[in-house]
Design a protein around this motif. Sequence first.
Motif, mmCIF file in Angstrom:
data_model
loop_
_atom_site.group_PDB
_atom_site.id
_atom_site.type_symbol
_atom_site.label_atom_id
_atom_site.label_comp_id
_atom_site.label_asym_id
_atom_site.label_seq_id
_atom_site.Cartn_x
_atom_site.Cartn_y
_atom_site.Cartn_z
ATOM 1 N N ALA A 498 61.197 -45.645 -56.563
ATOM 2 C CA ALA A 498 60.891 -47.075 -56.591
ATOM 3 C C ALA A 498 60.734 -47.586 -58.024
ATOM 4 C CB ALA A 498 59.617 -47.342 -55.800
ATOM 5 N N GLU A 499 60.037 -46.815 -58.845
ATOM 6 C CA GLU A 499 59.796 -47.283 -60.215
ATOM 7 C C GLU A 499 61.115 -47.458 -60.985
ATOM 8 O OE1 GLU A 499 56.345 -45.849 -62.023
ATOM 9 O OE2 GLU A 499 55.437 -46.365 -60.104
ATOM 10 N N GLU A 500 62.016 -46.471 -60.817
ATOM 11 C CA GLU A 500 63.313 -46.540 -61.494
ATOM 12 C C GLU A 500 64.113 -47.741 -61.008
ATOM 13 O OE1 GLU A 500 64.711 -44.786 -64.049
ATOM 14 O OE2 GLU A 500 62.601 -44.220 -64.172
ATOM 15 N N ARG A 501 64.136 -47.890 -59.671
ATOM 16 C CA ARG A 501 64.902 -48.982 -59.074
ATOM 17 C C ARG A 501 64.345 -50.328 -59.553
ATOM 18 N NH1 ARG A 501 68.933 -48.705 -58.641
ATOM 19 N NH2 ARG A 501 69.459 -47.356 -56.893
ATOM 20 N N PHE A 502 63.021 -50.419 -59.618
ATOM 21 C CA PHE A 502 62.345 -51.650 -60.067
ATOM 22 C C PHE A 502 62.806 -52.007 -61.484
ATOM 23 C CE2 PHE A 502 58.480 -53.107 -62.468
ATOM 24 C CZ PHE A 502 58.469 -54.419 -62.002
ATOM 25 N N LYS A 503 62.807 -50.999 -62.375
ATOM 26 C CA LYS A 503 63.208 -51.274 -63.769
ATOM 27 C C LYS A 503 64.657 -51.756 -63.835
ATOM 28 C CE LYS A 503 60.045 -47.835 -65.660
ATOM 29 N NZ LYS A 503 60.005 -46.376 -65.718
#
Length: 696
Positions: A498-503
């Motif tokens: 999720a964090e990667e996708r968010f960035k």
Amino acid sequence: MSTRPEPLFPLFAGLETLAGVGPKTAQHFAGLGVLAPRDLLFTLPQSGIDRRLIDTIEGAPFPATLTVAVTIGKHAPPRNKTGAYRIQVSDRNTAFQLVFFHARGDYWQRQLPEGSRRIVSGRVEVFDNIPQMVHPDFIVPEAEADSIPRFEPVYPLTHGVTQKLMYKATRGAVALIPQMGEWIDPSQLAKEAWPDFASAVASAHDPASLSDISAAAPARMRLAYDELLAHQITLALARQVERRKKGRALHPTGVLQDKVLKSLPYKPTGAQRRAISEIIADMATDQRMNRLLQGDVGAGKTLVAFMALLAAVEAGGQGVLMAPTEILARQHLQGLQPLAESAGVVLEILTGRDKGGERAAKLHALERGDIHVLVGTHAVFQETVVFHDLRLAVVDEQHRFGVRQRLELGRKGRHADVLVMTATPIPRSLALAQYGDMDVSVLDEKPPGRKPIQTVLISTDRYEEVTERLRAAMAEGRQCYWVCPLVEESEVSDLTAAEERFKRLRAVLGEGMVGLVHGQMPPADKDAAMAAFQRGETKLLVATTVIEVGVDVPNASIMVIERAESFGLAQLHQLRGRVGRGSAASSCLLMYQNPLTETGRQRLEVLRETEDGFVIAETDLKMRGTGDLIGTAQSGVPRFRVADLEKQAALMAVAQSDARKLLNDDPTLDSARGRAARLLLWLMRQDEAIRLISVG
């Protein structure tokens, strides 16, 4: 009754009491969930090896496990230390080799002298055109042919536990079964022609062919039924204990309900009206209500529950609505506030966030009866929360609570009725396993005005296209969700975090446009991110499955689910239900990673074809099995060792009616069959049920 009956002592003793099992081995057995001889009774063979004697291996389909009588021929010891020791043997028609590694000295010369006869059994494979049996499983003189099992059961194993040990230990456990009465209804037993318990266990451990290992074999059916029956007796006892608790007959006037119905811009569906009348009829009796309200996403459960809460208020009492999270509790408050105002009812919220003076004021008002309906999280369980007169407790999203918590909640009010709502459509067999102690109302119609959601399957290769589509929708003022499978990037998994996708999405779609929520965030940050999305400040919410339950943003009309093939169907259906709540046409994009397996594609296509949660849940159960369906660990669905809920769903329904009838005819379980049923409960480790009998 609260101590285990003496005849069962040996079955619940330490495993070391069995021949061949020492303290160390007993520890290994724990890896299979086997802690006492009793557990071995229910650890059944998962397949079997046919070891019937044949005349010759000629023409057999190699590789195969074969049993044949042979004459021992020439020995060929190895040329070096690591080589193989080979012995030529011949059966009636053909010759082959026995092969041994690590042979010492003249051991095999002594054991298998040339010209002697033996029966050998083991796996035969062909190397360099010569059939070989490497390290036979059995080598016995012809006179001892009977010592080789004709059909050898194959057990599940764990580190430190071999087939031989398992075979011996299960035989030892079977020998400990005491004389017991029959707990199954005689007509059921006769109809199915099932053996008695001891014979069923013995024959399940001694199959004569593969068909004896299938779930349909009479011995296995019987044992599966015993498990289901014990479980259903437990639930029926919980239900009986609940029912024996006096409820208070409610006499609602209908005045507040009418006010709310008049203020609604739509008419309730037939299913909603039916559920409301079932619930209010239940509340009018002097027995405690213990009812499940099951409805698909967006079927209008909240209105039904609020009508029931109003009935409690009309009768001079109070109601409470409990949600699993603070976000959901606040959302219920927002949704119900206008309805409460139209009826002139005081609605308040109590969560862990209320502190100090404000909290004290709310608690006072609650105790005085000035608050009619309280919405809250499990904070309402606390000792300090006292109601003036609680008549109805409504619990939202049941699978976060088990039977024990349901009983807990009922203790808050003198004889308060309990209504549980779940948005997870559950196939009937599972509903019986999980909620067999409850009566059920089902909402199976969608309220008018809910637009169908267009569901599209799209491969992750088309990621750029999808982000462009989102950009266009956001430019029109629409909001979107993007659901990711896992939180941190882990070595083992290629699921995008999720964090990667968010960035990445924030970089493409703009800094302030994208929000993030996931399970590992502090609750306050999670609430803040959700609130910003609800207010429309962020247009895209990147999330893990924390948004699966209940979040309501009518303006959100696109749901992207990444790696959709890694989710359960029921879960995908729940997630999809987060859109399609407003006036805009909505869509759900199921992004899968190629190559998709055939069953993976079939599963996702079910979602494209239907929006009926019950159809989806039944399909999910058939395709994936119970454990995955509702994440068994936290779902309250029991784990059965023999019974298979997918294949034996019909047995569960029979077990439920059998258990309820038994307790109806013999509430204290004191008849001969009742006493046998008590033994069954002990045997199946249903300690909770035994406590309920002694309480009763």
